[in-house]
Structures are given as C-alpha cells and as structure tokens.
Design an enzyme around this catalytic site. Structure first.
Site, PDB file in Angstrom:
ATOM      1  N   CYS A  14       7.969  -4.038  -2.171  1.00  0.00           N
ATOM      2  CA  CYS A  14       8.996  -4.773  -2.906  1.00  0.00           C
ATOM      3  C   CYS A  14       8.465  -5.442  -4.167  1.00  0.00           C
ATOM      4  CB  CYS A  14       9.579  -5.892  -2.047  1.00  0.00           C
ATOM      5  SG  CYS A  14      10.074  -5.386  -0.406  1.00  0.00           S
ATOM      6  N   GLY A  40       9.870  -0.683  -6.039  1.00  0.00           N
ATOM      7  CA  GLY A  40      10.902  -0.370  -5.058  1.00  0.00           C
ATOM      8  C   GLY A  40      12.113   0.213  -5.733  1.00  0.00           C
ATOM      9  N   ASN A 114       8.450 -10.270  -0.350  1.00  0.00           N
ATOM     10  CA  ASN A 114       7.587  -9.099  -0.461  1.00  0.00           C
ATOM     11  C   ASN A 114       6.459  -9.253   0.553  1.00  0.00           C
ATOM     12  OD1 ASN A 114       5.116  -7.997  -2.901  1.00  0.00           O
ATOM     13  ND2 ASN A 114       6.114  -6.835  -1.317  1.00  0.00           N
ATOM     14  N   GLY A 115       6.239  -8.191   1.347  1.00  0.00           N
ATOM     15  CA  GLY A 115       5.168  -8.233   2.349  1.00  0.00           C
ATOM     16  C   GLY A 115       5.709  -7.969   3.729  1.00  0.00           C
ATOM     17  N   TYR A 259      -3.260   1.727  -6.777  1.00  0.00           N
ATOM     18  CA  TYR A 259      -2.059   2.536  -7.010  1.00  0.00           C
ATOM     19  C   TYR A 259      -0.804   1.736  -7.357  1.00  0.00           C
ATOM     20  CZ  TYR A 259       2.197   5.097  -5.779  1.00  0.00           C
ATOM     21  OH  TYR A 259       3.446   5.636  -5.805  1.00  0.00           O
TER      22      TYR A 259
HETATM   23  P1  AMP Z   1       0.147  12.604  -0.115  1.00  0.00           P
HETATM   24  O1  AMP Z   1      -1.349  12.755   0.001  1.00  0.00           O
HETATM   25  O2  AMP Z   1       0.867  13.892  -0.208  1.00  0.00           O
HETATM   26  O3  AMP Z   1       0.702  11.756   1.007  1.00  0.00           O
HETATM   27  O4  AMP Z   1       0.483  11.868  -1.466  1.00  0.00           O
HETATM   28  C1  AMP Z   1      -0.392  11.012  -2.087  1.00  0.00           C
HETATM   29  C2  AMP Z   1       0.235  10.596  -3.405  1.00  0.00           C
HETATM   30  O5  AMP Z   1       1.281   9.666  -3.165  1.00  0.00           O
HETATM   31  C3  AMP Z   1      -0.785   9.909  -4.278  1.00  0.00           C
HETATM   32  O6  AMP Z   1      -0.973  10.730  -5.395  1.00  0.00           O
HETATM   33  C4  AMP Z   1      -0.184   8.589  -4.690  1.00  0.00           C
HETATM   34  O7  AMP Z   1       0.014   8.586  -6.075  1.00  0.00           O
HETATM   35  C5  AMP Z   1       1.128   8.504  -3.961  1.00  0.00           C
HETATM   36  N1  AMP Z   1       1.144   7.363  -3.027  1.00  0.00           N
HETATM   37  C6  AMP Z   1       0.119   6.849  -2.337  1.00  0.00           C
HETATM   38  N2  AMP Z   1       0.508   5.817  -1.572  1.00  0.00           N
HETATM   39  C7  AMP Z   1       1.817   5.642  -1.785  1.00  0.00           C
HETATM   40  C8  AMP Z   1       2.798   4.721  -1.296  1.00  0.00           C
HETATM   41  N3  AMP Z   1       2.470   3.754  -0.442  1.00  0.00           N
HETATM   42  N4  AMP Z   1       4.062   4.858  -1.733  1.00  0.00           N
HETATM   43  C9  AMP Z   1       4.398   5.842  -2.592  1.00  0.00           C
HETATM   44  N5  AMP Z   1       3.518   6.740  -3.098  1.00  0.00           N
HETATM   45  C10 AMP Z   1       2.241   6.648  -2.704  1.00  0.00           C
END
Ligand code: AMP
Length: 476
Positions: A14, A40, A114-115, A259
C-alpha cells in the site's frame, strides 16, 4: 462462525498519504496518491474533513480513474488522508478498500494503513468471540475495532493503547474531525515520511509513504516519522511528536530499496536510486561475465543495470521496451500465443540484441516465471548468449510484513539450487547478489534492515502464523 482467510492477511502492499491544514487538501491527496500509485493499483481512496464531518470516496481502480473533478469537489476540508492498495484478496476486495471509515465511541474516524500485523488474526478471533462483526479481512479493520473498544477517553490515547497490542508492520494515518494522527511501528518496517508546504504564510503538514509524493506537490521533506513515534496534529493546528512504544531494534524493509519504492524517493533516509545503482555495481564486481551489452528489465531493473554497466565498462542498452499502457483489462486472443502476457509488457529491440552476448539485469526473481519468458524472448530476438543477473539474494522466505510474496512452496529459490534455477530460466548463466552486497548497497552499517525474505530469520515473533497458514491452505 465466519472464517477468516488467513493468507489474505499477509498480502497487502500500500501507499499512504496524509495532509493537515491546506485549503486544497483533497486535491493534494489526489496528487500524492498519483505519485504513490506504484505501491498499489487495485483500489484507492481519500477521506477528508471540514471539521464538521468526514467525507470519503474509495473504489476499485487507479487513482486517475476514481477521482474526477466532481468527486474531488465533494471531498471538502483542509485535512485529508489517502490510500492506494494492491492485494490478492479475492471477491471481497472492494470491502477492503481504504481509508476505513467508521462511526464509533470516539466519533467518526478514518484509517489508512500500510503493512501487515502479524497478530491480527489472533486479535480478530478474540474480538469475534466477544461479538465483534467484521466486514472485510484487512488488518485495518482490527485496528478500528480496538480503537472503538478502548476505554480511553480520547482518540490519541485509544490509538496508543491499540497500537501497543499490535505486532508487526504498520505505518498509518488516522483522521478525525478534530485532527490527524500518524504512527509507525516500533521496528520501522514500512516507510513514512514527514514534510511541510508553505502557503499564504501558513504551514500545512504532509505525510507520505515515499518522498516522491512530496516532490509532486511542492512539499519539503523534513524527517521520517520515527519508528515507535506518533505525530498528532490537533484541531488548533499544533503538532506534537511523541514516542508511544519502547525503543526496539530497527528492521526497515530492504525490499523497498530493492524493488518496491520509486528510485526518485528517499526511503529510510537513503536515496533509493543510490542503493539500486550500488546494487548493480556490487553485482558486477561479484558476478562478472564476458559479454557485449548490459540490458535492464524495465522499469525495475534499470538502475541496477546502469550500475552494472558502469562498473563493468560494458555498454548499457535498452534492449527491451516496456509498454506503459497495459491496463488490467485486455482482450486475450483465443488462440494461444506463446508468452503473450510478458510480450504485452516487454518487447525486444532486435537491432540492439541480435548477435550479442547479453547481460540481463533484473531486481528480483520470485517464482521464476517472468525471467524464463524474458530469456526466451531475448534469445528469439537473436541474442548469442543470455546471462541473467539478479540484484538481490535468492528469495527463500515469504514476507509477513506487507510485501506480496507467494507461499514458500512457490518461491523458486526456496526449493531449488541456483543451477536448477538457471536451467529453469534457460539462461546461459545466473548469479544473484550476496547478502553482504545487499547490506553494503543500502549502507546498513548498524544492522537496521529486515532481510527475512532472504534469510528466513524473522525479526519478530511469528508464533502460530505458519500453522494458521497451513490450516487455511487445507481448508481451501
Ligand atoms: P517472478 O520471478 O516471475 O515471480 O517475477 C519476478 C518479477 O516480479 C521481478 O522482476 C520483480 O520486478 C517483480 N516483483 C517482485 N516482487 C514483487 C511484488 N511483491 N509485487 C509485484 N511484483 C514483484
């Protein structure tokens, strides 16, 4: 008795925003949420007050879709809070949209959070046993119930009492007719920045999950809301900063830097862009490989790839182009097209990739599905070799503090060796950054970050959570 879907409690990402003392509070909250949209995309909401009552609008969808000019004009008053939410919670998702607005013994209150609270399920079960009725399955509703039940006579004291019963991660904003209260858990898992805007000789106070929201609205970043701190702004406009909980070791979420946060934000007092570039530089030092070009997975891999290229002396090339207009609804062709979902988002630039040995840099590898598809796409575009470099360590454990990670059995690195993952992704080589490298990149000299998703060592008590999750999986 109504059953709680336990796993839904751990899958919330969030953005939170708060503003006090500005005639255009709702408009600025809207802009703040616009800047926090990456945190989000499922639902968004704003609640404002003119001192008479609270006005709230929340819905499923993106900030720009929900808040038209006419909707914003109804959100009257100089004080407001806002929220954007992403969650995997199923059909009840609309009920979980925030801010959460209730009428209770403390008057009208709205909460944006958030959290994730690691003891929310226990507290909720106790409350349900004694007759409380829940509409949604978000932790925020638990907070609201605790506030409503508190015997304390004012909101600040009731909130403090409630927060002291909570374990886990929370950065929250609470709005009432009388004022705004913002608080952060004693470990400081999730970020919350504090700033101000000057207008016509007055000072308005602003709060946001990330400082990129301040840049957009012309606010100045002053400080972070400190872990275990509560900032209260009363109806007279006075601001008080108080510690509400004993001092604890800090555990800032390192994944914000890897990320989640935007690179133009300062999170936990450090520039996210600086961390990401250093992640890439250290990765290049730890895992060099002979190649021709460094290509990021846009957007999340961009800064690390810039760092990797700078450190290795190889050219940085945009070999993959992201389509930024991919919405949640698109018409899929009836005949299956290979890797359709990923192609919709990312398309290779053949002229850049063809005949090259490519180093592909991404921020993280979770399930391994995205990387496998991208490696294929890059190879189909004519790459001679594809070397995958991940700018964080292998993700081996789920997050219970507010990042949407899947169950352990879906985390590829929890169940397979790096060689096996390389085979799965079909890359010529695969390397992750070390934990030491990650610590160095965020400059964690004092041990103030949480690395649980990379180590499996959780900084707080999680008694019962694994069991509750296992029970909930069996029921499904
Ligand atoms: P995958 O290994 O197919 O699950 O996808 C990994 C990709 O998803 C990475 O390139 C990240 O940029 C993205 N990612 C990692 N963690 C998250 C998250 N918590 N929520 C949304 N996207 C994520």
């Amino acid at each position: 008795m109504k059953t709680t879907n336990v796993s839904d409690h751990f899958h919330e990402e969030c953005g939170v925003f708060g503003i006090y003392g500005h005639p255009e509070a709702a408009n600025l909250a809207y802009l703040g949420l616009y800047a926090l949209q990456h945190r989000g995309q499922e639902s968004a909401g704003i609640c404002s007050t003119d001192g008479e009552r609270l006005h709230c609008r929340k819905d499923m969808g993106l900030v720009a879709e929900i808040f038209t000019e006419s909707v914003l004009s109804e959100l009257r008053g100089a004080n407001a809070i806002g929220h954007t939410r992403y969650s995997t919670a199923g059909q009840s998702a609309r009920l979980n949209a925030q801010p959460f607005l209730v009428e209770c013994s403390k008057g009208q209150i709205a909460v944006a959070h958030n959290g994730n609270l690691t003891n929310a399920i226990d507290i909720r079960r106790d409350l349900e046993m004694s007759g409380s009725i829940f509409q949604a399955n978000s932790d925020t509703e638990v907070i609201v119930h605790l506030i409503a039940r508190s015997q304390e006579d004012n909101l600040e004291h009731a909130l403090r009492e409630s927060l002291l019963r909570m374990e886990g991660a929370y950065s929250l904003a609470v709005l009432s007719k009388e004022g705004l209260i913002v608080a952060r858990d004693p470990y400081g898992f999730r970020p919350m920045a504090f700033g101000q805007i000057e207008h016509n000789g007055h000072t308005a106070y602003v709060f946001a999950s990330e400082t990129c929201a301040f840049d957009l609205i012309g606010a100045t970043y002053i400080d972070d809301v400190q872990p275990g701190e509560m900032i209260t702004i009363t109806d007279s406009g006075e601001l008080h900063r108080k510690r509400f909980a004993p001092v604890q070791d800090r555990h800032h979420c390192v994944f914000e830097h890897v990320y989640f946060a935007r690179p133009d934000s300062v999170v936990f007092g450090r520039s996210v862009q600086k961390s990401r570039e250093l992640l890439g530089r250290l990765l290049a030092r730890e895992a060099p490989v002979e190649a021709d070009i460094v290509v990021p997975l846009p957007d999340s891999g961009v800064d690390a790839a810039i760092g990797y290229a700078a450190e290795s002396g190889l050219p940085y090339r945009m070999g993959l182009i992201r389509n930024h207009y991919v919405g949640r609804t698109f018409i899929e062709p009836k005949q299956s097209i290979r890797d359709f979902g990923v192609k919709l988002k990312l398309n290779p630039v053949r002229g850049v990739i063809e005949g090259k040995r490519v180093i592909l840099v991404d921020d993280s590898l979770v399930r391994g599905t995205t990387s496998q598809k991208i490696v294929r796409i890059v190879r189909q575009a004519g790459a001679k070799e594809v070397h995958l470099r991940i700018s964080c360590p292998p993700t081996i454990s789920p997050c219970y503090y507010g990042v949407d990670t899947p169950d352990k059995n879906e985390l590829i690195a929890a169940n397979h060796s790096i060689d096996r993952i390389r085979d799965h992704t079909e890359a010529d080589s695969l390397a992750y950054l070390s934990l030491e490298g990650l610590k160095q990149a965020v400059q964690d000299v004092q041990g103030e970050y949480c690395y649980a998703c990379y180590t499996g060592q959780y900084p707080t008590d999680l008694v019962g959570i694994e069991q509750l999750l296992a029970d909930s999986r069996e029921k499904k």
